[in-house]
Design a protein around this motif. Structure first.
Motif, PDB file in Angstrom:
ATOM      1  N   ASN A   1      59.060  43.362  40.928  1.00 38.14           N
ATOM      2  CA  ASN A   1      58.693  43.384  39.520  1.00 38.14           C
ATOM      3  C   ASN A   1      58.430  44.831  39.069  1.00 38.14           C
ATOM      4  O   ASN A   1      57.612  45.538  39.667  1.00 38.14           O
ATOM      5  N   VAL A   2      59.151  45.254  38.035  1.00 43.21           N
ATOM      6  CA  VAL A   2      59.062  46.649  37.571  1.00 43.21           C
ATOM      7  C   VAL A   2      57.653  46.999  37.106  1.00 43.21           C
ATOM      8  O   VAL A   2      57.112  48.063  37.436  1.00 43.21           O
ATOM      9  N   GLN A   3      57.036  46.103  36.342  1.00 46.34           N
ATOM     10  CA  GLN A   3      55.682  46.373  35.829  1.00 46.34           C
ATOM     11  C   GLN A   3      54.669  46.444  36.972  1.00 46.34           C
ATOM     12  O   GLN A   3      53.788  47.315  36.981  1.00 46.34           O
ATOM     13  N   ASP A   4      54.793  45.510  37.931  1.00 51.10           N
ATOM     14  CA  ASP A   4      53.872  45.529  39.072  1.00 51.10           C
ATOM     15  C   ASP A   4      54.063  46.788  39.908  1.00 51.10           C
ATOM     16  O   ASP A   4      53.089  47.361  40.425  1.00 51.10           O
ATOM     17  N   ARG A   5      55.311  47.218  40.064  1.00 48.02           N
ATOM     18  CA  ARG A   5      55.572  48.431  40.848  1.00 48.02           C
ATOM     19  C   ARG A   5      54.944  49.645  40.186  1.00 48.02           C
ATOM     20  O   ARG A   5      54.350  50.502  40.850  1.00 48.02           O
ATOM     21  N   ALA A   6      55.057  49.704  38.869  1.00 46.14           N
ATOM     22  CA  ALA A   6      54.460  50.820  38.129  1.00 46.14           C
ATOM     23  C   ALA A   6      52.937  50.789  38.219  1.00 46.14           C
ATOM     24  O   ALA A   6      52.279  51.824  38.406  1.00 46.14           O
ATOM     25  N   LEU A   7      52.377  49.573  38.123  1.00 44.79           N
ATOM     26  CA  LEU A   7      50.923  49.436  38.222  1.00 44.79           C
ATOM     27  C   LEU A   7      50.442  49.805  39.618  1.00 44.79           C
ATOM     28  O   LEU A   7      49.392  50.449  39.778  1.00 44.79           O
ATOM     29  N   GLY A   8      51.220  49.411  40.638  1.00 44.25           N
ATOM     30  CA  GLY A   8      50.852  49.733  42.016  1.00 44.25           C
ATOM     31  C   GLY A   8      50.754  51.218  42.258  1.00 44.25           C
ATOM     32  O   GLY A   8      49.833  51.703  42.925  1.00 44.25           O
ATOM     33  N   LYS A   9      51.698  51.971  41.708  1.00 43.74           N
ATOM     34  CA  LYS A   9      51.660  53.434  41.848  1.00 43.74           C
ATOM     35  C   LYS A   9      50.465  54.022  41.107  1.00 43.74           C
ATOM     36  O   LYS A   9      49.844  54.984  41.564  1.00 43.74           O
ATOM     37  N   LYS A  10      50.152  53.406  39.976  1.00 50.66           N
ATOM     38  CA  LYS A  10      49.057  53.914  39.148  1.00 50.66           C
ATOM     39  C   LYS A  10      47.695  53.758  39.813  1.00 50.66           C
ATOM     40  O   LYS A  10      46.835  54.648  39.717  1.00 50.66           O
ATOM     41  N   ILE A  11      47.504  52.630  40.502  1.00 49.11           N
ATOM     42  CA  ILE A  11      46.170  52.350  41.063  1.00 49.11           C
ATOM     43  C   ILE A  11      46.127  52.524  42.589  1.00 49.11           C
ATOM     44  O   ILE A  11      45.127  52.157  43.228  1.00 49.11           O
ATOM     45  N   ALA A  12      47.177  53.090  43.179  1.00 47.29           N
ATOM     46  CA  ALA A  12      47.272  53.215  44.639  1.00 47.29           C
ATOM     47  C   ALA A  12      46.041  53.877  45.254  1.00 47.29           C
ATOM     48  O   ALA A  12      45.531  53.454  46.294  1.00 47.29           O
ATOM     49  N   GLU A  13      45.544  54.922  44.607  1.00 48.11           N
ATOM     50  CA  GLU A  13      44.410  55.653  45.184  1.00 48.11           C
ATOM     51  C   GLU A  13      43.080  54.925  45.005  1.00 48.11           C
ATOM     52  O   GLU A  13      42.058  55.332  45.581  1.00 48.11           O
ATOM     53  N   TYR A  14      43.084  53.849  44.209  1.00 44.00           N
ATOM     54  CA  TYR A  14      41.825  53.146  43.943  1.00 44.00           C
ATOM     55  C   TYR A  14      41.709  51.802  44.688  1.00 44.00           C
ATOM     56  O   TYR A  14      40.638  51.201  44.699  1.00 44.00           O
ATOM     57  N   THR A  15      42.817  51.339  45.261  1.00 42.81           N
ATOM     58  CA  THR A  15      42.817  49.977  45.811  1.00 42.81           C
ATOM     59  C   THR A  15      41.778  49.765  46.915  1.00 42.81           C
ATOM     60  O   THR A  15      41.146  48.715  46.982  1.00 42.81           O
ATOM     61  N   SER A  16      41.606  50.760  47.790  1.00 45.20           N
ATOM     62  CA  SER A  16      40.597  50.622  48.856  1.00 45.20           C
ATOM     63  C   SER A  16      39.201  50.470  48.262  1.00 45.20           C
ATOM     64  O   SER A  16      38.389  49.667  48.738  1.00 45.20           O
ATOM     65  N   ASN A  17      38.925  51.237  47.206  1.00 47.18           N
ATOM     66  CA  ASN A  17      37.631  51.120  46.530  1.00 47.18           C
ATOM     67  C   ASN A  17      37.483  49.755  45.863  1.00 47.18           C
ATOM     68  O   ASN A  17      36.402  49.165  45.862  1.00 47.18           O
ATOM     69  N   TYR A  18      38.586  49.255  45.313  1.00 48.30           N
ATOM     70  CA  TYR A  18      38.556  47.931  44.695  1.00 48.30           C
ATOM     71  C   TYR A  18      38.155  46.874  45.723  1.00 48.30           C
ATOM     72  O   TYR A  18      37.290  46.026  45.460  1.00 48.30           O
ATOM     73  N   ILE A  19      38.805  46.940  46.873  1.00 47.30           N
ATOM     74  CA  ILE A  19      38.524  45.944  47.919  1.00 47.30           C
ATOM     75  C   ILE A  19      37.075  46.048  48.378  1.00 47.30           C
ATOM     76  O   ILE A  19      36.383  45.036  48.555  1.00 47.30           O
ATOM     77  N   HIS A  20      36.613  47.273  48.558  1.00 40.72           N
ATOM     78  CA  HIS A  20      35.214  47.478  48.964  1.00 40.72           C
ATOM     79  C   HIS A  20      34.257  46.904  47.928  1.00 40.72           C
ATOM     80  O   HIS A  20      33.274  46.221  48.264  1.00 40.72           O
ATOM     81  N   ASP A  21      34.537  47.159  46.662  1.00 43.42           N
ATOM     82  CA  ASP A  21      33.663  46.671  45.589  1.00 43.42           C
ATOM     83  C   ASP A  21      33.717  45.149  45.467  1.00 43.42           C
ATOM     84  O   ASP A  21      32.701  44.509  45.185  1.00 43.42           O
ATOM     85  N   ILE A  22      34.902  44.585  45.675  1.00 42.64           N
ATOM     86  CA  ILE A  22      35.031  43.119  45.632  1.00 42.64           C
ATOM     87  C   ILE A  22      34.178  42.482  46.709  1.00 42.64           C
ATOM     88  O   ILE A  22      33.422  41.534  46.462  1.00 42.64           O
ATOM     89  N   GLU A  23      34.283  43.004  47.932  1.00 44.97           N
ATOM     90  CA  GLU A  23      33.508  42.440  49.042  1.00 44.97           C
ATOM     91  C   GLU A  23      32.004  42.623  48.819  1.00 44.97           C
ATOM     92  O   GLU A  23      31.209  41.728  49.126  1.00 44.97           O
ATOM     93  N   LYS A  24      31.628  43.763  48.300  1.00 42.38           N
ATOM     94  CA  LYS A  24      30.207  44.001  48.025  1.00 42.38           C
ATOM     95  C   LYS A  24      29.691  43.004  46.995  1.00 42.38           C
ATOM     96  O   LYS A  24      28.579  42.467  47.122  1.00 42.38           O
ATOM     97  N   LEU A  25      30.507  42.728  45.987  1.00 42.17           N
ATOM     98  CA  LEU A  25      30.095  41.817  44.923  1.00 42.17           C
ATOM     99  C   LEU A  25      29.974  40.376  45.437  1.00 42.17           C
ATOM    100  O   LEU A  25      29.013  39.679  45.116  1.00 42.17           O
ATOM    101  N   VAL A  26      30.937  39.945  46.254  1.00 47.19           N
ATOM    102  CA  VAL A  26      30.939  38.538  46.673  1.00 47.19           C
ATOM    103  C   VAL A  26      30.000  38.275  47.852  1.00 47.19           C
ATOM    104  O   VAL A  26      29.475  37.170  47.998  1.00 47.19           O
ATOM    105  N   PHE A  27      29.765  39.304  48.685  1.00 41.88           N
ATOM    106  CA  PHE A  27      28.902  39.085  49.844  1.00 41.88           C
ATOM    107  C   PHE A  27      27.450  39.502  49.586  1.00 41.88           C
ATOM    108  O   PHE A  27      26.522  38.767  49.931  1.00 41.88           O
TER     109      PHE A  27
END
Length: 349
Positions: A221-247
């Protein structure tokens, strides 16, 4: 131990290879049921000796006694060939029986086991290596049956043919031994969940096995590919924040919690979270929510929540609307029912 004793016997330190009708290697009669019990205990979580399992060693002991009796009392009245034939058939039937029931157990309990969403990687490793070890074991059994059959044709009562083929099973057993020794997943079996929970704080992410941190899947998907490049440097932080929020903040204890709630709490676009669960998670957001809630339930059980509360109360507390979906999800995630888990935990204590 088997080949250690054979080696000592070769130096005349022990006398194990005496002529007679002992048509199998020293200690091999014990290795057969021991291998069966090894596979059986992959599926258990017990640190105590189960004395009922000792019943598997009754026949080997009787076989030794019967063999010694035959060598002592029957050799003078019964032709040597018939005694050798009797023990050969008896022993071959013995190893074929254990190989068959071991295969039936592995096929039902390990190879065709229902997927465990928490320990997916562990399950996959166990399936592969239990098959590998059983394959080596089957080769040894096949080799043994062939050698015993060949030995029946050998002249006299010695074990010449049997002794000529020790290298092959020795090689296979050593491969098996070192693989088991250096593969913790095989030694520990399925029930590593509690240890993983206790070690969560030592890793960057709690549910490490669920995240695809080095995702190499091509995004069409072109839009998803573009979004992936845009947020690539933040994804690890996203996952960390998600786990912190749910746990830590236990947002999923709210039965109506949604991906929108997480996005609002973390103050990030919903599209970013959707991308994370679509391309960087091995499970969907719905399955992730189930796993976290059951994880929460396991933590509460460990803290003795059920001493003063019912299972229904536990289900409601972790975010389920009733006991029925909690029961179904618990079994789906852990592989066992809540009652069985609680009983196993009590036995472990």
């Amino acid at each position: 131990m088997n080949f250690l004793f054979i080696g000592l016997d070769g130096f005349n330190i022990l006398s194990l290879s005496q002529k007679g009708y002992y048509q199998f290697y020293p200690l091999l009669i014990v290795i057969i049921p021991a291998m069966h019990l090894f596979f059986i205990n992959i599926d258990k979580d017990s640190k105590r000796l189960n004395y009922n399992e000792l019943v598997h060693f009754i026949f080997p002991v009787l076989l030794v006694v019967l063999n010694l009796t035959a060598k002592r009392f029957l050799i003078a009245v019964v032709p040597a060939f018939w005694i050798k034939l009797f023990f050969s058939i008896l022993f071959e039937a013995y190893i074929i029986y254990y190989t068959t029931i071991t295969y039936a157990f592995l096929k039902k309990k390990i190879w065709n086991r229902e997927p465990d969403l928490i320990n997916m990687k562990q399950n996959r490793i166990l399936k592969h290596w239990s098959f590998f070890i059983f394959y080596l074991y089957s080769l040894i059994v096949f080799h043994l049956i062939v050698v015993i059959s060949m030995n029946l044709k050998a002249a006299g009562n010695d074990n010449t043919e049997l002794n000529n083929y020790k290298f092959f099973p020795a090689l296979l057993l050593n491969i098996m031994y070192f693989k088991i020794l250096f593969t913790p997943e095989i030694l520990y079996g399925y029930n590593v969940m509690h240890d993983k929970i206790k070690q969560h704080n030592k890793s960057n992410f709690i549910l490490t096995d669920l995240w695809i941190l080095d995702a190499s899947e091509e995004i069409n998907n072109v839009q998803d590919r573009a979004l992936g490049k845009k947020i690539a440097e933040y994804t690890s932080n996203y996952i960390h924040d998600i786990e912190k929020l749910v746990f830590k903040h236990e947002i999923f204890r709210n039965s109506n919690a949604s991906i929108n709630d997480i996005a609002n709490k973390l103050k990030i676009p919903k599209s970013h979270l959707t991308f994370v669960f679509k391309y960087m998670s091995k499970v969907s957001f719905t399955e992730f929510k189930k796993i976290v809630r059951i994880h929460d339930a396991l933590q509460l059980i460990e803290k003795d929540y059920l001493k003063s509360n019912s299972i229904e109360s536990l289900a409601n507390k972790v975010g389920f609307s009733s006991y029925s979906p909690f029961y179904t999800t618990f079994k789906e995630v852990t592989g066992i029912s809540p009652q069985v888990f609680i009983q196993q935990r009590k036995k472990g204590k």
